[in-house]
Design a protein around this motif. Structure first.
Motif, PDB file in Angstrom:
ATOM      1  N   LEU A  63      21.963 -25.048 -10.343  1.00  0.00           N
ATOM      2  CA  LEU A  63      20.612 -24.962 -10.897  1.00  0.00           C
ATOM      3  C   LEU A  63      20.001 -26.351 -11.054  1.00  0.00           C
ATOM      4  CD1 LEU A  63      18.260 -23.460 -12.135  1.00  0.00           C
ATOM      5  CD2 LEU A  63      19.468 -23.473 -14.334  1.00  0.00           C
ATOM      6  N   ALA A  64      20.769 -27.291 -11.610  1.00  0.00           N
ATOM      7  CA  ALA A  64      20.248 -28.646 -11.805  1.00  0.00           C
ATOM      8  C   ALA A  64      19.913 -29.299 -10.468  1.00  0.00           C
ATOM      9  CB  ALA A  64      21.261 -29.489 -12.571  1.00  0.00           C
ATOM     10  N   ALA A  65      20.756 -29.101  -9.467  1.00  0.00           N
ATOM     11  CA  ALA A  65      20.505 -29.682  -8.149  1.00  0.00           C
ATOM     12  C   ALA A  65      19.287 -29.038  -7.489  1.00  0.00           C
ATOM     13  CB  ALA A  65      21.736 -29.508  -7.257  1.00  0.00           C
ATOM     14  N   PHE A  66      19.110 -27.729  -7.699  1.00  0.00           N
ATOM     15  CA  PHE A  66      17.947 -27.045  -7.135  1.00  0.00           C
ATOM     16  C   PHE A  66      16.658 -27.593  -7.732  1.00  0.00           C
ATOM     17  CE2 PHE A  66      14.874 -23.507  -7.044  1.00  0.00           C
ATOM     18  CZ  PHE A  66      14.799 -23.316  -5.669  1.00  0.00           C
ATOM     19  N   LEU A  67      16.684 -27.903  -9.027  1.00  0.00           N
ATOM     20  CA  LEU A  67      15.510 -28.509  -9.662  1.00  0.00           C
ATOM     21  C   LEU A  67      15.227 -29.882  -9.078  1.00  0.00           C
ATOM     22  CD1 LEU A  67      16.055 -27.476 -13.396  1.00  0.00           C
ATOM     23  CD2 LEU A  67      14.325 -26.618 -11.813  1.00  0.00           C
TER      24      LEU A  67
ATOM     25  N   CYS B  44      17.716 -33.969 -15.133  1.00  0.00           N
ATOM     26  CA  CYS B  44      18.739 -33.505 -14.193  1.00  0.00           C
ATOM     27  C   CYS B  44      19.805 -34.575 -13.980  1.00  0.00           C
ATOM     28  CB  CYS B  44      18.097 -33.119 -12.855  1.00  0.00           C
ATOM     29  SG  CYS B  44      17.060 -31.643 -12.933  1.00  0.00           S
ATOM     30  N   ARG B  45      19.374 -35.826 -13.898  1.00  0.00           N
ATOM     31  CA  ARG B  45      20.349 -36.925 -13.772  1.00  0.00           C
ATOM     32  C   ARG B  45      21.230 -36.988 -15.016  1.00  0.00           C
ATOM     33  NH1 ARG B  45      20.011 -37.462  -8.432  1.00  0.00           N
ATOM     34  NH2 ARG B  45      17.975 -38.186  -7.720  1.00  0.00           N
ATOM     35  N   ARG B  46      20.615 -36.794 -16.173  1.00  0.00           N
ATOM     36  CA  ARG B  46      21.367 -36.792 -17.427  1.00  0.00           C
ATOM     37  C   ARG B  46      22.416 -35.687 -17.415  1.00  0.00           C
ATOM     38  NH1 ARG B  46      21.561 -39.985 -22.362  1.00  0.00           N
ATOM     39  NH2 ARG B  46      22.568 -38.652 -23.892  1.00  0.00           N
ATOM     40  N   TYR B  47      22.035 -34.530 -16.900  1.00  0.00           N
ATOM     41  CA  TYR B  47      22.986 -33.420 -16.822  1.00  0.00           C
ATOM     42  C   TYR B  47      24.201 -33.800 -15.974  1.00  0.00           C
ATOM     43  CZ  TYR B  47      25.312 -29.396 -14.920  1.00  0.00           C
ATOM     44  OH  TYR B  47      26.301 -28.543 -14.506  1.00  0.00           O
ATOM     45  N   PHE B  48      23.969 -34.347 -14.784  1.00  0.00           N
ATOM     46  CA  PHE B  48      25.080 -34.668 -13.882  1.00  0.00           C
ATOM     47  C   PHE B  48      25.953 -35.793 -14.440  1.00  0.00           C
ATOM     48  CE2 PHE B  48      22.616 -32.338 -10.666  1.00  0.00           C
ATOM     49  CZ  PHE B  48      23.640 -31.571 -10.118  1.00  0.00           C
ATOM     50  N   ILE B  49      25.361 -36.734 -15.163  1.00  0.00           N
ATOM     51  CA  ILE B  49      26.157 -37.782 -15.792  1.00  0.00           C
ATOM     52  C   ILE B  49      27.067 -37.177 -16.859  1.00  0.00           C
ATOM     53  CG2 ILE B  49      26.049 -39.810 -17.288  1.00  0.00           C
ATOM     54  CD1 ILE B  49      23.458 -40.602 -15.866  1.00  0.00           C
ATOM     55  N   SER B  50      26.502 -36.317 -17.701  1.00  0.00           N
ATOM     56  CA  SER B  50      27.282 -35.743 -18.805  1.00  0.00           C
ATOM     57  C   SER B  50      28.336 -34.766 -18.311  1.00  0.00           C
ATOM     58  CB  SER B  50      26.356 -35.040 -19.800  1.00  0.00           C
ATOM     59  OG  SER B  50      25.775 -33.883 -19.210  1.00  0.00           O
ATOM     60  N   ALA B  51      28.066 -34.090 -17.187  1.00  0.00           N
ATOM     61  CA  ALA B  51      29.001 -33.091 -16.664  1.00  0.00           C
ATOM     62  C   ALA B  51      30.301 -33.727 -16.188  1.00  0.00           C
ATOM     63  CB  ALA B  51      28.350 -32.303 -15.528  1.00  0.00           C
ATOM     64  N   ARG B  52      30.309 -35.031 -16.024  1.00  0.00           N
ATOM     65  CA  ARG B  52      31.534 -35.712 -15.607  1.00  0.00           C
ATOM     66  C   ARG B  52      32.609 -35.652 -16.694  1.00  0.00           C
ATOM     67  NH1 ARG B  52      31.805 -40.386 -15.711  1.00  0.00           N
ATOM     68  NH2 ARG B  52      33.410 -40.680 -14.128  1.00  0.00           N
ATOM     69  N   LEU B  53      32.170 -35.634 -17.954  1.00  0.00           N
ATOM     70  CA  LEU B  53      33.095 -35.776 -19.066  1.00  0.00           C
ATOM     71  C   LEU B  53      33.245 -34.519 -19.920  1.00  0.00           C
ATOM     72  CD1 LEU B  53      31.902 -39.312 -20.236  1.00  0.00           C
ATOM     73  CD2 LEU B  53      33.822 -38.769 -18.733  1.00  0.00           C
TER      74      LEU B  53
ATOM     75  N   ILE C 111      18.470 -30.873 -19.243  1.00  0.00           N
ATOM     76  CA  ILE C 111      17.429 -30.952 -18.224  1.00  0.00           C
ATOM     77  C   ILE C 111      16.083 -31.314 -18.850  1.00  0.00           C
ATOM     78  CG2 ILE C 111      16.101 -29.568 -16.576  1.00  0.00           C
ATOM     79  CD1 ILE C 111      18.704 -28.179 -15.828  1.00  0.00           C
ATOM     80  N   GLY C 112      15.893 -30.941 -20.098  1.00  0.00           N
ATOM     81  CA  GLY C 112      14.647 -31.286 -20.795  1.00  0.00           C
ATOM     82  C   GLY C 112      14.691 -32.625 -21.495  1.00  0.00           C
ATOM     83  N   PHE C 113      15.736 -33.396 -21.261  1.00  0.00           N
ATOM     84  CA  PHE C 113      15.942 -34.673 -21.955  1.00  0.00           C
ATOM     85  C   PHE C 113      14.766 -35.625 -21.775  1.00  0.00           C
ATOM     86  CE2 PHE C 113      17.453 -39.083 -21.954  1.00  0.00           C
ATOM     87  CZ  PHE C 113      18.130 -39.144 -23.160  1.00  0.00           C
ATOM     88  N   GLY C 114      14.235 -35.708 -20.571  1.00  0.00           N
ATOM     89  CA  GLY C 114      13.170 -36.668 -20.287  1.00  0.00           C
ATOM     90  C   GLY C 114      11.874 -36.386 -21.008  1.00  0.00           C
ATOM     91  N   PHE C 115      11.697 -35.154 -21.487  1.00  0.00           N
ATOM     92  CA  PHE C 115      10.479 -34.796 -22.213  1.00  0.00           C
ATOM     93  C   PHE C 115      10.602 -35.092 -23.710  1.00  0.00           C
ATOM     94  CE2 PHE C 115      10.646 -32.051 -18.470  1.00  0.00           C
ATOM     95  CZ  PHE C 115       9.396 -32.284 -17.921  1.00  0.00           C
ATOM     96  N   LYS C 116      11.824 -35.344 -24.156  1.00  0.00           N
ATOM     97  CA  LYS C 116      12.077 -35.493 -25.594  1.00  0.00           C
ATOM     98  C   LYS C 116      12.371 -36.926 -26.007  1.00  0.00           C
ATOM     99  CE  LYS C 116      14.239 -30.900 -25.570  1.00  0.00           C
ATOM    100  NZ  LYS C 116      15.513 -30.158 -25.784  1.00  0.00           N
TER     101      LYS C 116
ATOM    102  N   MET D 195      19.402 -46.754  -8.715  1.00  0.00           N
ATOM    103  CA  MET D 195      20.032 -46.395  -9.976  1.00  0.00           C
ATOM    104  C   MET D 195      19.046 -46.237 -11.136  1.00  0.00           C
ATOM    105  SD  MET D 195      23.245 -45.930  -9.504  1.00  0.00           S
ATOM    106  CE  MET D 195      22.963 -45.277  -7.844  1.00  0.00           C
ATOM    107  N   MET D 196      17.779 -46.481 -10.903  1.00  0.00           N
ATOM    108  CA  MET D 196      16.813 -46.443 -11.998  1.00  0.00           C
ATOM    109  C   MET D 196      16.752 -45.110 -12.731  1.00  0.00           C
ATOM    110  SD  MET D 196      13.675 -48.837 -10.578  1.00  0.00           S
ATOM    111  CE  MET D 196      12.691 -48.503 -12.040  1.00  0.00           C
ATOM    112  N   PRO D 197      16.714 -43.959 -12.032  1.00  0.00           N
ATOM    113  CA  PRO D 197      16.692 -42.688 -12.770  1.00  0.00           C
ATOM    114  C   PRO D 197      17.946 -42.482 -13.621  1.00  0.00           C
ATOM    115  CG  PRO D 197      15.996 -42.362 -10.493  1.00  0.00           C
ATOM    116  CD  PRO D 197      16.552 -43.755 -10.582  1.00  0.00           C
ATOM    117  N   PHE D 198      19.092 -42.944 -13.146  1.00  0.00           N
ATOM    118  CA  PHE D 198      20.327 -42.802 -13.907  1.00  0.00           C
ATOM    119  C   PHE D 198      20.303 -43.713 -15.140  1.00  0.00           C
ATOM    120  CE2 PHE D 198      21.421 -41.535  -9.606  1.00  0.00           C
ATOM    121  CZ  PHE D 198      22.157 -40.377  -9.817  1.00  0.00           C
ATOM    122  N   ILE D 199      19.786 -44.920 -14.968  1.00  0.00           N
ATOM    123  CA  ILE D 199      19.687 -45.849 -16.091  1.00  0.00           C
ATOM    124  C   ILE D 199      18.770 -45.274 -17.164  1.00  0.00           C
ATOM    125  CG2 ILE D 199      18.900 -48.144 -16.797  1.00  0.00           C
ATOM    126  CD1 ILE D 199      19.676 -49.093 -13.950  1.00  0.00           C
TER     127      ILE D 199
END
Length: 231
Positions: free
Chosen positions: A24-28, A97-106, A114-119, A156-160
């Motif tokens: 789902l995150a990748a589709f977004l 979405c980038r935040r999701y994939f970073i957190s899913a590692r751990l 997915i709504g992190f960037g709005f908050k 790397m800017m979106p990940f940062i």
């Protein structure tokens, strides 16, 4: 030093543990244009194929110009709407979405991220992502190669931003440049290594891309970010 095999193996493990959420995150990310890395806010211009019917005599000149004015107005309105959607909706969505994939590692993936960037530091994200896309576009006007180089420099800017949404724009650019120094070519080759998967996706009408290759690639990108951040 990171290797493609290591990143991909780690990504497969993460993808297996969080499969449907990652799909789902990748589709977004496909929707926001992040599948081609980032880039999203650099797609500001669209081709508009228009045709104007009318006579060729002097009698029809006023009518032709009136129609041209309407068409140009509609194109401008469409451009403004597209730009606004990209800036204020799609760019923050990419960060989430980038935040999701970073957190899913751990830990198990949390789709609420997915709504992190709005908050968190919303306008800082909007402005920084806009400038990233603008600079890539302007460098691309010089020639294709400079645009590609800058694209990877800002990779790397979106990940940062996903980890540090309040970091000022100048620092985000500088941090990405630092992380990608000496790694742009390897990152380019890493992207090329997924071409076979995307080619196979053509024969499944894109289903393979949606349900495997694209989530796999996005998990790998998160692994790349972690590898570069840990240097």
């Amino acid at each position: 030093m990171w290797t493609r095999a290591e990143l991909k193996n780690n990504a497969k493990i993460v993808l297996t543990q969080n499969y449907w959420k990652s799909v789902l995150a990748a589709f977004l990310l496909i929707i926001v244009g992040g599948g081609a890395q980032g880039n999203n806010s650099s797609n500001f211009f669209r081709n508009a194929d228009v045709s104007v019917s009318g006579g060729y005599g002097l009698f029809y000149i006023t009518e032709i110009f009136a129609k041209l004015g309407i068409i140009l107005g509609l194109v401008m309105i469409s451009f403004i709407i597209t730009l606004a959607v990209s800036l204020f909706l799609l760019n923050p969505l990419e960060i989430g979405c980038r935040r999701y994939f970073i957190s899913a590692r751990l830990a198990p993936g949390d789709l609420s991220l997915i709504g992190f960037g709005f908050k968190h530091s919303y306008m800082n994200i909007v402005i920084t992502q806009f400038l990233r896309g603008l600079f890539v576009f302007l460098w691309s006007l010089l020639l294709i190669i400079p645009g590609i180089i800058k694209y990877y420099e800002y990779r790397m800017m979106p990940f940062i931003l996903a980890e540090n949404p309040g970091l000022d724009t100048k620092s985000v650019f500088a941090k990405s440049k630092e992380m990608m120094t000496g790694n742009k070519w390897n990152a380019f080759v890493l992207d090329l290594s997924f071409i076979g998967w995307h080619f196979l996706g053509i024969f499944t009408c894109g289903l393979l891309n949606i349900f495997y290759s694209f989530p796999y690639q996005q998990s790998t990108n998160a692994e790349l970010y972690e590898a570069l951040r840990s240097k």
